[in-house]
Every structure is written in structure tokens, then in C-alpha cells.
Design a protein around this motif. Structure first.
Motif, short mmCIF file in Angstrom:
data_model
loop_
_atom_site.label_atom_id
_atom_site.label_comp_id
_atom_site.label_asym_id
_atom_site.label_seq_id
_atom_site.Cartn_x
_atom_site.Cartn_y
_atom_site.Cartn_z
N ALA A 93 -2.23 -1.44 -5.46
CA ALA A 93 -1.77 -1.15 -6.42
C ALA A 93 -1.09 0.17 -6.11
O ALA A 93 0.42 0.09 -6.71
CB ALA A 93 -2.24 -0.72 -7.77
N HIS A 94 -1.53 0.90 -5.21
CA HIS A 94 -0.78 1.92 -4.95
C HIS A 94 0.05 1.93 -3.67
O HIS A 94 0.97 2.22 -3.83
CB HIS A 94 -2.54 2.78 -4.27
CG HIS A 94 -2.09 4.16 -3.03
ND1 HIS A 94 -1.34 5.94 -3.49
CD2 HIS A 94 -1.49 4.14 -1.65
CE1 HIS A 94 -1.22 6.12 -2.69
NE2 HIS A 94 -1.60 5.77 -1.79
N ARG A 97 3.14 0.37 -5.60
CA ARG A 97 4.39 1.68 -6.18
C ARG A 97 4.86 1.74 -4.50
O ARG A 97 5.55 2.82 -4.92
CB ARG A 97 2.36 2.39 -6.53
CG ARG A 97 3.55 3.52 -7.43
CD ARG A 97 2.59 4.46 -8.30
NE ARG A 97 1.74 4.49 -7.85
CZ ARG A 97 0.34 4.46 -7.88
NH1 ARG A 97 -0.34 3.32 -8.98
NH2 ARG A 97 -0.75 5.47 -7.27
N HIS A 98 3.53 2.48 -3.97
CA HIS A 98 4.93 3.85 -2.77
C HIS A 98 5.26 2.92 -1.67
O HIS A 98 6.97 3.21 -1.14
CB HIS A 98 3.66 4.25 -2.00
CG HIS A 98 3.07 5.36 -2.73
ND1 HIS A 98 4.15 6.20 -3.13
CD2 HIS A 98 2.00 5.18 -3.32
CE1 HIS A 98 3.43 7.15 -4.21
NE2 HIS A 98 1.95 6.82 -3.88
N LYS A 100 6.53 -0.64 -2.43
CA LYS A 100 7.70 -1.11 -2.38
C LYS A 100 7.96 -2.49 -1.89
O LYS A 100 8.78 -2.81 -1.44
CB LYS A 100 8.84 -0.28 -3.13
CG LYS A 100 8.52 0.65 -3.98
CD LYS A 100 9.34 1.17 -4.26
CE LYS A 100 9.53 2.38 -5.28
NZ LYS A 100 8.34 3.57 -5.05
N MET A 121 -2.19 -5.44 -11.51
CA MET A 121 -0.94 -4.89 -11.27
C MET A 121 -0.43 -4.48 -12.53
O MET A 121 -0.65 -5.27 -13.47
CB MET A 121 -0.54 -5.46 -10.26
CG MET A 121 -1.27 -5.36 -9.15
SD MET A 121 -1.70 -4.10 -7.79
CE MET A 121 -3.58 -4.52 -7.78
N PRO A 122 -0.08 -2.71 -12.36
CA PRO A 122 0.59 -2.84 -13.55
C PRO A 122 2.23 -3.25 -13.40
O PRO A 122 2.06 -4.05 -13.08
CB PRO A 122 1.70 -0.95 -13.28
CG PRO A 122 0.05 -0.52 -12.21
CD PRO A 122 0.07 -1.64 -11.57
N GLU A 124 5.32 -3.03 -14.15
CA GLU A 124 6.08 -2.55 -13.09
C GLU A 124 6.40 -2.93 -11.44
O GLU A 124 7.33 -2.29 -11.28
CB GLU A 124 6.71 -1.07 -13.69
CG GLU A 124 5.98 0.16 -12.98
CD GLU A 124 4.60 -0.02 -14.14
OE1 GLU A 124 5.12 -1.17 -14.69
OE2 GLU A 124 4.23 0.96 -13.93
N GLN A 125 5.03 -3.47 -10.77
CA GLN A 125 4.50 -3.80 -10.00
C GLN A 125 4.51 -4.74 -9.03
O GLN A 125 3.86 -5.20 -8.49
CB GLN A 125 3.00 -2.93 -9.18
CG GLN A 125 3.58 -1.32 -9.00
CD GLN A 125 2.69 -0.29 -9.45
OE1 GLN A 125 1.49 -0.91 -8.99
NE2 GLN A 125 2.61 0.95 -9.94
N GLN B 100 3.37 12.31 -3.63
CA GLN B 100 3.77 12.09 -4.98
C GLN B 100 5.09 12.37 -4.83
O GLN B 100 6.00 11.47 -6.19
CB GLN B 100 2.89 12.87 -5.63
CG GLN B 100 1.84 12.13 -5.90
CD GLN B 100 0.16 12.54 -6.09
OE1 GLN B 100 0.29 14.14 -6.02
NE2 GLN B 100 -0.92 12.22 -7.02
N GLY B 103 7.63 9.57 -3.58
CA GLY B 103 7.62 7.80 -4.32
C GLY B 103 7.94 7.10 -3.84
O GLY B 103 7.36 5.91 -4.58
N TYR B 105 7.02 5.56 0.51
CA TYR B 105 6.17 5.27 1.18
C TYR B 105 5.83 6.63 2.91
O TYR B 105 4.86 7.22 3.54
CB TYR B 105 5.12 4.04 1.80
CG TYR B 105 6.82 3.97 2.88
CD1 TYR B 105 5.81 3.85 4.53
CD2 TYR B 105 7.21 2.73 2.57
CE1 TYR B 105 7.18 3.42 5.68
CE2 TYR B 105 8.88 2.34 3.29
CZ TYR B 105 8.26 2.41 4.88
OH TYR B 105 8.96 2.63 6.05
#
Lengths: 240, 468
Positions: A93-94, A97-98, A100, A121-122, A124-125, B100, B103, B105
Motif C-alpha cells: 500500500a505504501h 501510494r508513493h 504510483k 488497498m484504498p 484511490e490506490q 511525505q 507525495g 517516491y
């Protein structure tokens, strides 16, 4: 001369021994599969699988010794691998999110974790195309339909049989399994009983890689000749 | 006419004035892979300083370092002491904050060439938050795999050996190993799965059928292989008969642990790797087992007082701070790994001249007893010196930031009282802190010493042996 030996996933399936050339042929198969799925230059790809899975170790030249070009180098994409343990779903998930990614290759057994319950997974992901694979098996049609409805980025299957060094992806448009003729001899053997009149020609896939010295192997992958006029010019096989 | 010199990226150039071996020509029959291993420290340090200036020059243009290093004139750095005095450290928390904020990587430490990243890796999940590191082909083809090749050579691997490589594709070290094993000309064997105990059967099957001469694995997995083999009634000496060497990573090995495994498995030697994916650095010990060799053409390592940031002398323990000396990768400049370690004083008996560092675990896992930092490894290593306690699971009870007494719980209800008393005496004498040892009931089977909070302590009874 064997430079890399990898144990197959299925108990008793033994080991695959690769020369540099054989390894290159296997990686070519994954690269072609990525191409069928639409992976292209500049794409980011996440592989959620064990390092011993061909979906992972053929994904990049960085992931295996003696590999000159993995699927990343063949397509121009950049790969990141997350170890395929269920415990790592939070890490995934991490990463989603990052990092993409545009594509997420995952072990089919992990799909329920990604889609339901506290580990899901959320929403949006769920934008990457989810490509599921399992050694010598594919998810049931009902499961697949259910999962497709819950994953925004679309879902595809990557057919895989480690004992035959076989990898082939479904065309995202017509769902025919693209089996490169220059890499594999593939045919339908052991006809299976018809479940409906539309299942003409359904049987088990027998395959032999041209890049590795193996006898033809009848897999447990159930396939059929695809229907004509499905919108794509190719017509290889279809997972049934 | 004067010929102009085209500057090469630091990662692509051999050390100044010191020849390095071409990868194509491994020196069969030689003890050292290349001359750099035994070059005089002063030459190594001078060459490393030159690399450092190039690295700093690149770093000051990277987003993460732009403000942090705005005051640093790379060309004017005169020495590593000067570098330490002028360049701030940073920690993983700083990278997390950057991740963070962005947003994405990237964190602004990516010193990549024009071709960009060849692969992106997740770093470890310390602080519960993995960051990302990018690696270019320059790094893979000319950078850190060269140091890994050196350490494999140093530790007995030779061309043509069958090497079981039990590493996941996702890990940075695994990627470096892949290139180094290829350059070595090893025959690589990969068991199915990953390094959790449920895959141990695959590794046993591979060892039995493919007979590797060298194992590259993680410490916990080697223990799991041995335990599973014993549980299956397998003769481990027979199983490991073809295996000459093993090299493990993940947890520091105590002397007693190494000796036990070497004897049990009939190994010629067992080596240990250390380092961290946060910071993208590492090194292995050599046959002298006197700390991890850190190759000066790849990394500069310092040890600082964790409270004051003051650089510590060799032999003093503190937090390990690393600076990478090659480019085309995520670049860590004075990255505080928050690992407890020390630089080992004096020359290594193996003849290599590069610095050595010993690593004891995460600072966060240590307890402070009467002002002295005690790592779980310290307790493990001391107890492994007592026959009867080698590998016995143990807990260290943490009761806050400062403790008056080191509290240790050993697996078992009532083994001989003498043994617990002996443990307390030995720990007190060697660690020089007050110690209390109790039998703690049934503890999870694990070699590495673990920390428990005060709450856990309440559940653990038994008579205590206190020593001051």
C-alpha cells in the motif's frame, strides 16, 4: 552450461537450469507479456511476488545474475519488487501510494487481500492494472469477475507454468492468451468435457519452450481456441 | 596543443593512482582480488577524499541537500575531519518527512545519470516506514557490486563455485550480489520462496539435491534450516557435506554462535555481512572475523556519540554515520544510520588496509544501564560464551530510558540455578553493569536477544540472581 538454477514453485516440479541464452529467452517471454499488457517506456511496474518467481527475477536485469535484459529493459519500464508475503500488504500500500505504478503484478493468491477486509488497498490506490499469476493455475472465472468489479485499474491474467518455463499474458482487449510462436510450441491436448456448446476445443495446454531443452509438458492450464471476430487480429489461445 | 581531461563520474573511475583489477580478469590463485585491498591507508584516504569532493559537488545540487550543504565548498574540503566539522548529518526521519512532503517516491537524494533509474528499491522498514532508493546502471556496472565481489573473494568464493543464493529480488544487497556472482562466474542456485521458515523445506531440498558449496542467506534462515533438518531427523553434517562456506546477513553473529554453526555443519568458515539498506552501504567480515571491512573507495564511515554528535575514536561505541563515495544512485551524505557500532582499532591480520566497523544492532533496541549502552547482541554474545546457554532464547527487560540494573530473562523454568548465577556473574563482569538474571518460562524460540517492556516482565517470574 548452466549458470542459474531456480527451483520451481510446485512441490516435485524440480529445478529449471538456465544457460545465459535460455535465461534471455525466458526474459523475452516476460517482456513480450508485458508488451501485450501495454507496459511501455517510462512506465512504473510493481511486482508483488517472491524473488524466486519468474515474474520477479525476469522483471529486471538487476534482479537476476546472468540476465542481460529483463522485461524492464525490453520495454523501457522501471520495476520495483515487494516480497510476495501476505504480511507485506502494508508495504505494498505504501509503495502504491508513493511509487504510483501503472502496473501491479501480484500472486493470484494475494488478490483477496488486496480487495477486501482490513488489508484491502484504498480505492484511490487501485488505479494500476492488476496482473495476477499463479504457477500452473488461474483464478476461477467467478472470482475474476468479482475482483474485476472492485479494481479500478482493470485486471489481467498472466498464465504461468514454471516447470515448462511458460509465461504468456492475456490481451487486455480480447482476452486471448498471446503465446509467442517463436518462443513456445503450444497446442491443446487432452480435450476436456464441454461445459457448454460455446466451449468447442477446450482442453489442457501442452507447451514446450524453444529456448530451453525441455520435453513438452501438459500443464493444468485450461485453454481453448478463441472465438472468431473478437476485435483483435491475433487469435492464439484463450484461458477457459 | 594541450589535451583536455574529460571528467569521469566518481562511480566509474578507478581509485586515483591505484590500479583496480579488470572484472574480466579475476586473479586465480591470489589472496586479494585487487591491489586496492592492501594499498596504504594514506593513499586510500587521499583517493577517497577526492571522491568525496566529487560526491559533495554533485550533492549540493540535489534538492534534499541544496540548503543543508549550501555553506559547503566541496573543492575546499581539506580532510575528513574538515568534512565532519562542516557537513551536517541527517537521519531516516528527515527522509520520511521529505517523502511525505513530496507525495512521490523520490526524496531529492537521487544522484542519477541521464539514463535515470535502472531499478528502484524499498529500504528497510525501520521506524515503520520504508523509503525508496534509486540505482542507475552506472552503479550496477561500476559501483557497489565491485565491493561485493571483493568481499565474496575475500571470503573464499571462487569462479565456478555452486552458490545457493537465498535472497529476494527486491533487496538492494541481492541486486549487488547478482552482478558480483555473475562477474565471479559462480553457478547460482535459488530455492523457491523467500526467507521465512515455511520455505525452509525448499532450501533443504535444494541443498540435498544440488549440493552448493557456498550459501548466501540470512542468519535466521540458516538457523531455521538447521532446526528443520534436525526435526526431520536429517544428519546435518551429511546434508551440509558439500557446503564449504556460508555468509549470512541480518543479525550480528556472536563468536559462540559462529563456532556452534561451523562445528555443527562442518563448515570451513562462516562469514557475516552487515550494513543497511537505509544508506545503501555494507561490508563483510574476513576470515579474521574482526569487524566488517568497509571499502574506502565506496563508503566513508564515522562513529559519532549519539547524544552529542561528537566523532568518536576507534574502539568507542556510537551511532554509525555513512557517506557514499560513488554516484548514479541515491546518495547518502553523512547519513546517521542509528545503528550502534564502533570502528575497530589497529590493522586487520588479513592484511587489508581498509577501515573495519563492528555492528551491534539498532540504537533503538539498546538499553542504557547506569549510563552505558547495552545492546541485545552484547548479552547474547556474553551468554554464548557459557556452555549450556549457547543459543538459549532470552529477553532483556526495558524499564524506561535509564535503568539501574540490566534485567535478563532466560528460556526455561528451573534449569540449574548455578547456570543462571553464572550468567549473572559473567554479564556483570564483562559488561560492568548491575545484572539480574531469571529463568523466564517458555520464551519464543529465537537466537537473537529480544527486548521486552516492563509489562512483559510482570508475566515472567522465577528466582533472581542479582550481581553488582
Amino acid at each position: 552450461m548452466s549458470v542459474l538454477t531456480v527451483q520451481a514453485e510446485r512441490p516435485g516440479a524440480g529445478f529449471l537450469e538456465f544457460s545465459r541464452e535460455a535465461l534471455a529467452g525466458y526474459a523475452e517471454a516476460l517482456g513480450r507479456a508485458w508488451g501485450v499488457l501495454g507496459v511501455g517506456a517510462g512506465d512504473r511496474v510493481v511486482v508483488y511476488d517472491y524473488g524466486s518467481s519468474p515474474v520477479a527475477y525476469l522483471a529486471s536485469r538487476a534482479f537476476a545474475p546472468y540476465l542481460e535484459r529483463g522485461a524492464s529493459e525490453l520495454t523501457g519500464a522501471t520495476a520495483l519488487c515487494v516480497d510476495g508475503l501476505a504480511d507485506n500488504v502494508g508495504r505494498l500500500a505504501h509503495v502504491l501510494r508513493h511509487f504510483k505504478p501503472r502496473f501491479l503484478f501480484a500472486r493470484a493468491e494475494l488478490a483477496p487481500l488486496l480487495l477486501a477486509g482490513p488489508t484491502a488497498m484504498p480505492v484511490e490506490q487501485r488505479t494500476a492494472r492488476l496482473v495476477l499469476s499463479a504457477d500452473g493455475d488461474t483464478p476461477a472465472r467467478s472470482e475474476r469477475v468479482s475482483w474485476e468489479g472492485r479494481w479500478r485499474g482493470g485486471l489481467s491474467l498472466l498464465a504461468r507454468c514454471d516447470a515448462a518455463a511458460f509465461l504468456a499474458a492475456e490481451c487486455p482487449r480480447c482476452r486471448a492468451l498471446r503465446v509467442p510462436e517463436d518462443l513456445y510450441e503450444a497446442r491443446i491436448t487432452r480435450a476436456l468435457p464441454l461445459r457448454s456448446p460455446h466451449e468447442q476445443g477446450r482442453g489442457l495446454l501442452t507447451v514446450r519452450p524453444r529456448f530451453l531443452d525441455l520435453d513438452p509438458l501438459t500443464t493444468e492450464l485450461s485453454v481453448r481456441s478463441p472465438a472468431k471476430g473478437n476485435g483483435c487480429s491475433h487469435a492464439d489461445l484463450e484461458l477457459a | 596543443m594541450t589535451a583536455s581531461v574529460i571528467p569521469m563520474p566518481a562511480g566509474r573511475r578507478d581509485l586515483h593512482d591505484i590500479g583496480t583489477t579488470r572484472i574480466a580478469g579475476l586473479p586465480a590463485g591470489r589472496r586479494y582480488l585487487d591491489d586496492v585491498e592492501t594499498a596504504p591507508r594514506a593513499s586510500l584516504q587521499a583517493a577517497a577524499l577526492e571522491r568525496l569532493r566529487e560526491v559533495l559537488e554533485r550533492a549540493v545540487g540535489l534538492p534534499f541537500y541544496r540548503e543543508r550543504l549550501a555553506h559547503v565548498d566541496a573543492a575546499a574540503i581539506e580532510s575528513f575531519d574538515h568534512f565532519a566539522a562542516t557537513t551536517p548529518t541527517f537521519r531516516k526521519a528527515d527522509l520520511i518527512a521529505e517523502l511525505q512532503r513530496s507525495g512521490g517516491y523520490t526524496t531529492g537524494i537521487e544522484a542519477l545519470g541521464e539514463a535515470g533509474a535502472a531499478a528502484v528499491v524499498l529500504t528497510s522498514g525501520t521506524l515503520g516506514f520504508p523509503t525508496f532508493a534509486s540505482l542507475g546502471w552506472g552503479e550496477f556496472d561500476h559501483g557497489s557490486p565491485r565491493e561485493v565481489l571483493r568481499e565474496l573473494w575475500m571470503d573464499g568464493m571462487r569462479p565456478g563455485m555452486r552458490v545457493m543464493c537465498q535472497y529476494p529480488a527486491w533487496h538492494h544487497l541481492s541486486m549487488l550480489d547478482n552482478r558480483a556472482l555473475e562477474w565471479m562466474g559462480a553457478e547460482v542456485l535459488c530455492p523457491w520462496g523467500t526467507f521465512v521458515p515455511r520455505f525452509v523445506g525448499h532450501a533443504i531440498e535444494l541443498i540435498a539435491e544440488r549440493r552448493p558449496e557456498y550459501l548466501l542467506t540470512v542468519t535466521t534462515m540458516l538457523h531455521a534450516i538447521v532446526e528443520e533438518a534436525l526435526a526431520r531427523g536429517v544428519d546435518v553434517l551429511d546434508l551440509f557435506e558439500p557446503v564449504r562456506y556460508a555468509m549470512v546477513v541480518g543479525e550480528p553473529l556472536s563468536f559462540g554462535q559462529r563456532r556452534l554453526l561451523v562445528d555443527l555443519l562442518g563448515l570451513e568458515d562462516l562469514f557475516e555481512r552487515g550494513g543497511s539498506s537505509d544508506g545503501l552501504w555494507g561490508g563483510a567480515d574476513c576470515p579474521a572475523h574482526g569487524g566488517h571491512h568497509v571499502w574506502l573507495d565506496h563508503h566513508w564511515v564515522e562513529v559519532l556519540d549519539p547524544d552529542t554528535g561528537r566523532p568518536l575514536e576507534a574502539g568507542e561505541r556510537g551511532t554509525v554515520v555513512v557517506t557514499n563515495l560513488t554516484l548514479d544512485r541515491s546518495l547518502y551524505v553523512r547519513f546517521d544510520t542509528e545503528d550502534l557500532g564502533e570502528l575497530i582499532p589497529g590493522p586487520c591480520p588479513c592484511g587489508r588496509t581498509h577501515p573495519r566497523v563492528e555492528l551491534y544492532g539498532r540504537l533503538a533496541d539498546c538499553v542504557r544501564v547506569e549510563g552505558r549502552l547495552v545492546a541485545p547482541y552484547d548479552v547474547r554474545a556474553r551468554l554464548d560464551e557459557i556452555s549450556g546457554l549457547v543459543g538459549v532464547p532470552l529477553l532483556i527487560v526495558r524499564e524506561g530510558a535509564e535503568m539501574a540494573c540490566l534485567q535478563v530473562r532466560l528460556d526455561g523454568d528451573s534449569r540449574t540455578e548455578d547456570l543462571a548465577e553464572m550468567a549473572a556473574e559473567h554479564l556483570q563482569a564483562s559488561l560492568e553493569v548491575p545484572v539480574e538474571v531469571r529463568w523466564g518460562g517458555r520464551l519464543p524460540k529465537r537466537w537473537k536477544a529480544r527486548m521486552a517492556t516492563d509489562g512483559a516482565r510482570q508475566a515472567i517470574g522465577g528466582a533472581a540472581w542479582r550481581r553488582r
